[in-house]
Design a protein around this motif. Structure first.
Motif, PDB file in Angstrom:
ATOM      1  N   THR A  52      32.484  39.396  40.157  1.00 54.65           N
ATOM      2  CA  THR A  52      32.765  38.771  41.446  1.00 54.65           C
ATOM      3  C   THR A  52      32.362  37.305  41.382  1.00 54.65           C
ATOM      4  OG1 THR A  52      30.593  39.406  42.311  1.00 54.65           O
ATOM      5  CG2 THR A  52      32.424  40.879  42.793  1.00 54.65           C
ATOM      6  N   GLY A  53      33.155  36.452  42.004  1.00 53.77           N
ATOM      7  CA  GLY A  53      32.836  35.040  42.121  1.00 53.77           C
ATOM      8  C   GLY A  53      33.443  34.166  41.050  1.00 53.77           C
TER       9      GLY A  53
ATOM     10  N   HIS B 102      28.371  45.686  37.047  1.00 56.03           N
ATOM     11  CA  HIS B 102      28.763  44.656  38.011  1.00 56.03           C
ATOM     12  C   HIS B 102      28.025  43.359  37.720  1.00 56.03           C
ATOM     13  CE1 HIS B 102      28.202  42.834  42.194  1.00 56.03           C
ATOM     14  NE2 HIS B 102      29.395  42.502  41.760  1.00 56.03           N
ATOM     15  N   MET B 103      28.769  42.250  37.736  1.00 60.12           N
ATOM     16  CA  MET B 103      28.187  40.933  37.472  1.00 60.12           C
ATOM     17  C   MET B 103      28.680  39.934  38.516  1.00 60.12           C
ATOM     18  SD  MET B 103      28.424  38.772  33.998  1.00 60.12           S
ATOM     19  CE  MET B 103      27.203  37.532  33.685  1.00 60.12           C
ATOM     20  N   ASN B 104      27.752  39.268  39.180  1.00 62.43           N
ATOM     21  CA  ASN B 104      28.079  38.227  40.142  1.00 62.43           C
ATOM     22  C   ASN B 104      27.936  36.882  39.439  1.00 62.43           C
ATOM     23  OD1 ASN B 104      28.020  36.250  42.158  1.00 62.43           O
ATOM     24  ND2 ASN B 104      27.021  37.594  43.621  1.00 62.43           N
ATOM     25  N   THR B 105      29.025  36.109  39.390  1.00 65.34           N
ATOM     26  CA  THR B 105      29.009  34.844  38.652  1.00 65.34           C
ATOM     27  C   THR B 105      28.906  33.619  39.549  1.00 65.34           C
ATOM     28  OG1 THR B 105      31.410  34.765  38.619  1.00 65.34           O
ATOM     29  CG2 THR B 105      30.320  35.814  36.755  1.00 65.34           C
TER      30      THR B 105
ATOM     31  N   PRO C 188      39.064  37.454  28.972  1.00 63.81           N
ATOM     32  CA  PRO C 188      40.325  38.089  29.371  1.00 63.81           C
ATOM     33  C   PRO C 188      40.109  39.059  30.528  1.00 63.81           C
ATOM     34  CG  PRO C 188      39.660  38.801  27.161  1.00 63.81           C
ATOM     35  CD  PRO C 188      38.666  37.794  27.617  1.00 63.81           C
ATOM     36  N   VAL C 189      41.024  39.042  31.488  1.00 58.41           N
ATOM     37  CA  VAL C 189      40.943  39.895  32.673  1.00 58.41           C
ATOM     38  C   VAL C 189      42.105  40.871  32.647  1.00 58.41           C
ATOM     39  CG1 VAL C 189      41.030  39.915  35.195  1.00 58.41           C
ATOM     40  CG2 VAL C 189      39.747  38.133  34.014  1.00 58.41           C
ATOM     41  N   ASP C 190      41.814  42.130  32.956  1.00 58.35           N
ATOM     42  CA  ASP C 190      42.830  43.175  32.957  1.00 58.35           C
ATOM     43  C   ASP C 190      43.345  43.504  34.354  1.00 58.35           C
ATOM     44  OD1 ASP C 190      42.698  43.866  30.070  1.00 58.35           O
ATOM     45  OD2 ASP C 190      40.628  44.316  30.594  1.00 58.35           O
ATOM     46  N   VAL C 191      42.459  43.494  35.346  1.00 58.84           N
ATOM     47  CA  VAL C 191      42.837  43.882  36.699  1.00 58.84           C
ATOM     48  C   VAL C 191      42.307  42.846  37.680  1.00 58.84           C
ATOM     49  CG1 VAL C 191      42.655  45.674  38.475  1.00 58.84           C
ATOM     50  CG2 VAL C 191      42.739  46.334  36.076  1.00 58.84           C
ATOM     51  N   TYR C 192      43.196  42.392  38.562  1.00 59.94           N
ATOM     52  CA  TYR C 192      42.821  41.450  39.623  1.00 59.94           C
ATOM     53  C   TYR C 192      42.845  42.183  40.957  1.00 59.94           C
ATOM     54  CZ  TYR C 192      43.906  37.846  36.169  1.00 59.94           C
ATOM     55  OH  TYR C 192      43.937  37.068  35.043  1.00 59.94           O
ATOM     56  N   VAL C 193      41.761  42.038  41.733  1.00 59.30           N
ATOM     57  CA  VAL C 193      41.697  42.624  43.071  1.00 59.30           C
ATOM     58  C   VAL C 193      41.589  41.468  44.060  1.00 59.30           C
ATOM     59  CG1 VAL C 193      40.436  44.149  44.622  1.00 59.30           C
ATOM     60  CG2 VAL C 193      40.557  44.686  42.179  1.00 59.30           C
ATOM     61  N   PRO C 194      42.677  41.157  44.781  1.00 58.44           N
ATOM     62  CA  PRO C 194      42.637  40.028  45.714  1.00 58.44           C
ATOM     63  C   PRO C 194      41.926  40.388  47.015  1.00 58.44           C
ATOM     64  CG  PRO C 194      44.779  41.064  45.779  1.00 58.44           C
ATOM     65  CD  PRO C 194      43.986  41.780  44.721  1.00 58.44           C
ATOM     66  N   GLY C 195      41.551  39.352  47.748  1.00 56.66           N
ATOM     67  CA  GLY C 195      40.940  39.524  49.052  1.00 56.66           C
ATOM     68  C   GLY C 195      39.725  38.646  49.204  1.00 56.66           C
ATOM     69  N   CYS C 196      39.436  38.295  50.445  1.00 62.42           N
ATOM     70  CA  CYS C 196      38.261  37.477  50.735  1.00 62.42           C
ATOM     71  C   CYS C 196      37.598  37.999  52.005  1.00 62.42           C
ATOM     72  CB  CYS C 196      38.634  36.009  50.879  1.00 62.42           C
ATOM     73  SG  CYS C 196      37.205  34.936  51.105  1.00 62.42           S
ATOM     74  N   PRO C 197      36.702  38.925  51.867  1.00 61.15           N
ATOM     75  CA  PRO C 197      36.364  39.699  50.681  1.00 61.15           C
ATOM     76  C   PRO C 197      37.386  40.812  50.453  1.00 61.15           C
ATOM     77  CG  PRO C 197      35.008  40.436  52.499  1.00 61.15           C
ATOM     78  CD  PRO C 197      35.832  39.276  53.010  1.00 61.15           C
TER      79      PRO C 197
ATOM     80  N   GLY D  75      30.079  38.345  49.623  1.00 61.89           N
ATOM     81  CA  GLY D  75      30.975  39.131  50.467  1.00 61.89           C
ATOM     82  C   GLY D  75      31.601  40.278  49.689  1.00 61.89           C
ATOM     83  N   CYS D  76      32.075  39.997  48.491  1.00 61.52           N
ATOM     84  CA  CYS D  76      32.685  41.043  47.654  1.00 61.52           C
ATOM     85  C   CYS D  76      31.646  42.046  47.175  1.00 61.52           C
ATOM     86  CB  CYS D  76      33.409  40.420  46.466  1.00 61.52           C
ATOM     87  SG  CYS D  76      34.869  39.493  46.943  1.00 61.52           S
ATOM     88  N   ASP D  77      30.430  41.576  46.936  1.00 57.05           N
ATOM     89  CA  ASP D  77      29.365  42.479  46.505  1.00 57.05           C
ATOM     90  C   ASP D  77      29.072  43.520  47.586  1.00 57.05           C
ATOM     91  OD1 ASP D  77      29.199  40.899  44.242  1.00 57.05           O
ATOM     92  OD2 ASP D  77      27.620  39.645  45.075  1.00 57.05           O
ATOM     93  N   ILE D  78      29.086  43.084  48.832  1.00 57.25           N
ATOM     94  CA  ILE D  78      28.867  44.007  49.949  1.00 57.25           C
ATOM     95  C   ILE D  78      29.987  45.037  50.014  1.00 57.25           C
ATOM     96  CG2 ILE D  78      28.773  44.160  52.472  1.00 57.25           C
ATOM     97  CD1 ILE D  78      27.341  41.379  52.359  1.00 57.25           C
TER      98      ILE D  78
END
Length: 146
Positions: A57-58, A14-17, A109-118, A22-25
């Motif tokens: 995330t981010g 996991h990497m927070n950029t 390159p991104v393979d999977v997108y997970v939408p939401g806030c968070p 919120g997504c990390d939680i």
């Protein structure tokens, strides 16, 4: 073709950029006993060199851009990148920030997108399953090419 046909456990780095955390939680929530991602053999690892999946995330800030590229290069093939949350997908509230390089897919390159806030834990689990299926397909391609 289910989760059990992949021959090994799925290890995630996991990497927070630059997110608001919120997504990390929510990622931590998906690892708790209520959702229990570990029951599928999925676990967080401390090094990208041991990971199958890069979970980001981010939005990517200027300071994080070279680090994102370096971490992505350290994840061995076959690899999958999952972006969790609207900030990493499109920048949302940060999209006009002077310090923002862009969403993650403009850097790696991104393979999977997970939408939401968070993003909800159920959506994160769905994204991990999609990544698992992609890796399963890649491992079958490698097996037939040998």
């Amino acid at each position: 073709m289910g989760l059990n046909s992949f021959k090994r456990a799925l290890w995630v780095y996991h990497m927070n950029t630059g997110s608001c955390n919120g997504c990390d939680i929510e990622i931590v929530a998906s690892l708790t006993p209520r959702y229990d991602l570990e029951r599928f053999g999925i676990k967080l690892v401390g090094s990208p060199r041991h990971a199958d999946v890069l979970l980001v995330t981010g939005p990517v800030t200027r300071e994080m851009e070279p680090r994102v590229r370096r971490v992505y290069a350290q994840v061995p093939e076959p690899k999958v990148v999952i972006v969790v949350g609207n900030c990493g997908n499109e920048g949302t509230v940060f999209h006009e920030s002077y310090n923002l390089v862009g969403p993650v897919d403009q850097i790696i390159p991104v393979d999977v997108y997970v939408p939401g806030c968070p993003a909800r834990p159920e959506a994160i689990i769905d994204g991990v399953v999609k990544a698992w299926l992609k890796l399963e397909g890649a491992s079958k391609e490698n097996a037939t090419s040998k």
